[in-house]
Design a protein around this motif. Sequence first.
Motif, PDB file in Angstrom:
ATOM      1  N   ALA A  54      53.173 -24.895 -35.162  1.00 23.91           N
ATOM      2  CA  ALA A  54      53.110 -23.534 -35.024  1.00 23.91           C
ATOM      3  C   ALA A  54      52.562 -23.015 -36.463  1.00 23.91           C
ATOM      4  N   GLU A  55      52.758 -23.460 -37.517  1.00 23.97           N
ATOM      5  CA  GLU A  55      52.327 -23.004 -38.689  1.00 23.97           C
ATOM      6  C   GLU A  55      51.033 -23.537 -39.374  1.00 23.97           C
ATOM      7  N   VAL A  56      50.157 -24.039 -38.517  1.00 19.17           N
ATOM      8  CA  VAL A  56      48.970 -24.411 -39.031  1.00 19.17           C
ATOM      9  C   VAL A  56      47.918 -23.714 -38.568  1.00 19.17           C
ATOM     10  N   LYS A  57      46.656 -23.492 -38.992  1.00 24.28           N
ATOM     11  CA  LYS A  57      45.651 -22.710 -38.614  1.00 24.28           C
ATOM     12  C   LYS A  57      44.925 -23.749 -37.535  1.00 24.28           C
ATOM     13  N   LYS A  58      44.604 -25.021 -37.733  1.00 25.87           N
ATOM     14  CA  LYS A  58      44.097 -25.906 -37.023  1.00 25.87           C
ATOM     15  C   LYS A  58      45.018 -27.084 -36.480  1.00 25.87           C
ATOM     16  N   LYS A  59      45.114 -27.329 -35.225  1.00 28.30           N
ATOM     17  CA  LYS A  59      46.018 -28.399 -34.934  1.00 28.30           C
ATOM     18  C   LYS A  59      45.888 -29.780 -35.316  1.00 28.30           C
ATOM     19  N   THR A  60      44.637 -29.779 -36.168  1.00 32.70           N
ATOM     20  CA  THR A  60      44.579 -31.195 -36.676  1.00 32.70           C
ATOM     21  C   THR A  60      45.192 -31.320 -37.985  1.00 32.70           C
ATOM     22  N   GLU A  61      45.644 -30.103 -38.557  1.00 38.77           N
ATOM     23  CA  GLU A  61      46.008 -30.036 -40.001  1.00 38.77           C
ATOM     24  C   GLU A  61      47.545 -30.162 -39.916  1.00 38.77           C
ATOM     25  N   GLY A  62      48.236 -30.398 -41.043  1.00 42.93           N
ATOM     26  CA  GLY A  62      49.647 -30.422 -40.956  1.00 42.93           C
ATOM     27  C   GLY A  62      50.119 -31.905 -40.678  1.00 42.93           C
ATOM     28  N   MET A  63      49.463 -32.900 -40.647  1.00 49.97           N
ATOM     29  CA  MET A  63      49.950 -34.283 -40.265  1.00 49.97           C
ATOM     30  C   MET A  63      49.477 -35.243 -41.463  1.00 49.97           C
ATOM     31  N   SER A  64      50.440 -35.933 -41.730  1.00 51.33           N
ATOM     32  CA  SER A  64      50.331 -36.938 -43.043  1.00 51.33           C
ATOM     33  C   SER A  64      50.368 -38.255 -42.782  1.00 51.33           C
ATOM     34  N   ILE A  65      49.806 -39.231 -43.491  1.00 51.27           N
ATOM     35  CA  ILE A  65      49.955 -40.704 -43.311  1.00 51.27           C
ATOM     36  C   ILE A  65      50.960 -41.445 -44.590  1.00 51.27           C
ATOM     37  N   PHE A  66      51.621 -42.371 -44.323  1.00 52.87           N
ATOM     38  CA  PHE A  66      52.747 -42.962 -45.113  1.00 52.87           C
ATOM     39  C   PHE A  66      52.685 -44.329 -44.826  1.00 52.87           C
ATOM     40  N   MET A  67      52.869 -44.877 -46.317  1.00 51.87           N
ATOM     41  CA  MET A  67      53.104 -46.629 -46.102  1.00 51.87           C
ATOM     42  C   MET A  67      54.639 -46.573 -45.858  1.00 51.87           C
ATOM     43  N   VAL A  68      54.880 -47.379 -45.009  1.00 53.68           N
ATOM     44  CA  VAL A  68      56.496 -47.633 -44.447  1.00 53.68           C
ATOM     45  C   VAL A  68      56.697 -49.082 -44.805  1.00 53.68           C
ATOM     46  N   ASP A  69      57.791 -49.303 -45.678  1.00 56.86           N
ATOM     47  CA  ASP A  69      58.189 -50.657 -45.894  1.00 56.86           C
ATOM     48  C   ASP A  69      59.127 -51.076 -44.779  1.00 56.86           C
ATOM     49  N   LEU A  70      58.393 -52.001 -43.771  1.00 58.75           N
ATOM     50  CA  LEU A  70      59.250 -52.145 -42.592  1.00 58.75           C
ATOM     51  C   LEU A  70      60.728 -52.798 -42.478  1.00 58.75           C
ATOM     52  N   ARG A  71      60.760 -53.940 -43.414  1.00 58.10           N
ATOM     53  CA  ARG A  71      61.961 -54.554 -43.742  1.00 58.10           C
ATOM     54  C   ARG A  71      63.205 -53.733 -44.131  1.00 58.10           C
ATOM     55  N   GLN A  72      62.566 -53.028 -45.296  1.00 61.17           N
ATOM     56  CA  GLN A  72      63.670 -52.028 -45.903  1.00 61.17           C
ATOM     57  C   GLN A  72      64.005 -50.927 -44.876  1.00 61.17           C
ATOM     58  N   ALA A  73      62.909 -50.479 -43.800  1.00 64.27           N
ATOM     59  CA  ALA A  73      63.258 -49.399 -43.205  1.00 64.27           C
ATOM     60  C   ALA A  73      64.328 -49.745 -42.067  1.00 64.27           C
ATOM     61  N   GLU A  74      64.096 -51.037 -41.604  1.00 64.79           N
ATOM     62  CA  GLU A  74      64.932 -51.602 -40.570  1.00 64.79           C
ATOM     63  C   GLU A  74      66.590 -51.539 -40.999  1.00 64.79           C
ATOM     64  N   LYS A  75      66.832 -51.182 -42.300  1.00 63.99           N
ATOM     65  CA  LYS A  75      68.097 -51.362 -42.969  1.00 63.99           C
ATOM     66  C   LYS A  75      68.551 -49.825 -42.733  1.00 63.99           C
ATOM     67  N   SER A  76      67.537 -49.012 -42.790  1.00 63.08           N
ATOM     68  CA  SER A  76      68.149 -47.627 -43.024  1.00 63.08           C
ATOM     69  C   SER A  76      67.514 -46.790 -42.435  1.00 63.08           C
ATOM     70  N   GLY A  77      67.485 -46.929 -41.233  1.00 63.73           N
ATOM     71  CA  GLY A  77      67.167 -45.525 -40.171  1.00 63.73           C
ATOM     72  C   GLY A  77      65.978 -45.862 -39.096  1.00 63.73           C
ATOM     73  N   LEU A  78      65.441 -47.027 -39.331  1.00 64.61           N
ATOM     74  CA  LEU A  78      64.312 -47.288 -38.196  1.00 64.61           C
ATOM     75  C   LEU A  78      64.939 -48.517 -37.411  1.00 64.61           C
ATOM     76  N   THR A  79      65.109 -48.127 -36.032  1.00 68.11           N
ATOM     77  CA  THR A  79      65.262 -49.096 -34.922  1.00 68.11           C
ATOM     78  C   THR A  79      63.843 -49.609 -34.134  1.00 68.11           C
ATOM     79  N   VAL A  80      63.630 -50.854 -33.917  1.00 65.98           N
ATOM     80  CA  VAL A  80      62.715 -51.356 -33.316  1.00 65.98           C
ATOM     81  C   VAL A  80      63.257 -51.977 -31.905  1.00 65.98           C
ATOM     82  N   ARG A  81      62.517 -51.685 -31.047  1.00 65.74           N
ATOM     83  CA  ARG A  81      62.914 -52.148 -29.658  1.00 65.74           C
ATOM     84  C   ARG A  81      61.563 -52.709 -28.926  1.00 65.74           C
ATOM     85  N   PRO A  82      61.431 -54.082 -28.856  1.00 73.01           N
ATOM     86  CA  PRO A  82      60.258 -54.728 -28.158  1.00 73.01           C
ATOM     87  C   PRO A  82      59.962 -54.278 -26.686  1.00 73.01           C
ATOM     88  N   ILE A  83      58.703 -54.064 -26.461  1.00 74.31           N
ATOM     89  CA  ILE A  83      58.269 -53.905 -25.018  1.00 74.31           C
ATOM     90  C   ILE A  83      57.631 -55.157 -24.507  1.00 74.31           C
TER      91      ILE A  83
END
Length: 386
Positions: A174-203
Amino acid sequence: MSQPDTSHQEIRDAVRALCAEFPDDYHRKVDEQRTYPEAFVDALTKAGWLAAMIPAEYGGSGLGLTEASVIMEEINRSGGNSGACHGQMYNMSTLLRHGSKAQKDLYLPKIASGEWRLQSMGVTEPTTGTDTTKIKTTAVRKGDRYVINGQKVWISRVQHSDWMILLARTTPLAEVKKKTEGMSIFMVDLRQAEKSGLTVRPIPNMVNHETNELFFENLEIPAENLIGEEGQGFKYILDGLNAERTLIAAECIGDGYWFIDRVSRYVKDRVVFGRPIGQNQGVQFPIAESYIEVEAANLMRFKACELFDAKQPCGPQANMAKYLAAKASWEAANACIQFHGGFGFANEYDVERKFRETRLYQVAPISTNLILSYVAEHLLGLPRSF
Ligand SMILES: Cc1cc2nc3c(=O)[nH]c(=O)nc-3n(C[C@H](O)[C@H](O)[C@H](O)COP(=O)(O)OP(=O)(O)OC[C@H]3O[C@@H](n4cnc5c(N)ncnc54)[C@H](O)[C@@H]3O)c2cc1C
């Protein structure tokens, strides 16, 4: 045997030699056991093939998308499935094009050596699907951290990756001029993340493709893991997607040749009504037709590669190559299973496995309909439908 493509023969010969050490029964067993082709991916990594597009200064081979696509094609043509490892080849291109010098120095040498796997990219979400600009996963800056909340679906190779590139909203839609704006990309350390807020559920799914639902609950990551400028992530991801689509087109072309080779061989040998079934034009024509379509798709794939390597816009060609190649490999798969008769359904012929594997590319990483709508709107100037 369909005519071998003689371009980049040295690469083809070397990849074929490596793949020959992993024959059909290796891939069949991995598929039956629903395990990851660890030995195969390790061998490709050690031989340096997955680091083909990383510049030599970071420990890769500095090759172009053209050569990278030949590697992927040969893996699929040999009976393997590049889906287990293609992320390692192209996910880093976002980092390479938009990462800071410090980020490139940190990540790329380790990705090139295989010490770190960057096999995953988290874009798709369960409630928004292809409508990517509506993603609901958020990353909120808090001091020197970003706090991530939300959910992703169909995120592949997370269990066989050290890092993931994540797309999240940093400014509300709602706060961006163009809908393609306002998104960002990050590097996520997966093994670290799984200990601190990321849950992985296989499909569990139709192919032996490790893919997952991800749940983020107040996952904190360092602010320095942001790639490029905050808010520009969608643009960065699109760059990488052209490489992904072209490489997947090459994989489909590899599949297409595999199906055509197998079925051509089979119909010459299989005798019914006192003659080889391949003598019937009802059998020959669908095989010939798929061969024509694979060859045509191959031209568009090399066109997309050429433009990408020349740093020219290649969105239309990458999309059209993916469309044509996925369609051609699927037609070839149908002819192959059809003319194997009942044997096409037997695991030991590998046809049903490759048939399942190649079907995915009508849907992922972008569905056929979305490519058609892109062409209609952006190339033909037809009214936007959504
Ligand atoms: C095995 C597998 C692995 C995957 N790996 C990853 C991954 O690693 N990372 C990631 O981010 N995503 C991944 N994906 C997600 C994949 O990119 C999406 O499934 C794909 O883009 C389609 O999105 P969707 O499933 O949400 O389908 P939807 O958006 O719900 O669309 C469903 C169907 O509806 C049709 N459709 C939708 N909108 C329109 C329209 N406007 N006009 C015409 N037709 C329309 C299309 O035919 C489409 O196939 C993976 C998917 C699979 C199945």
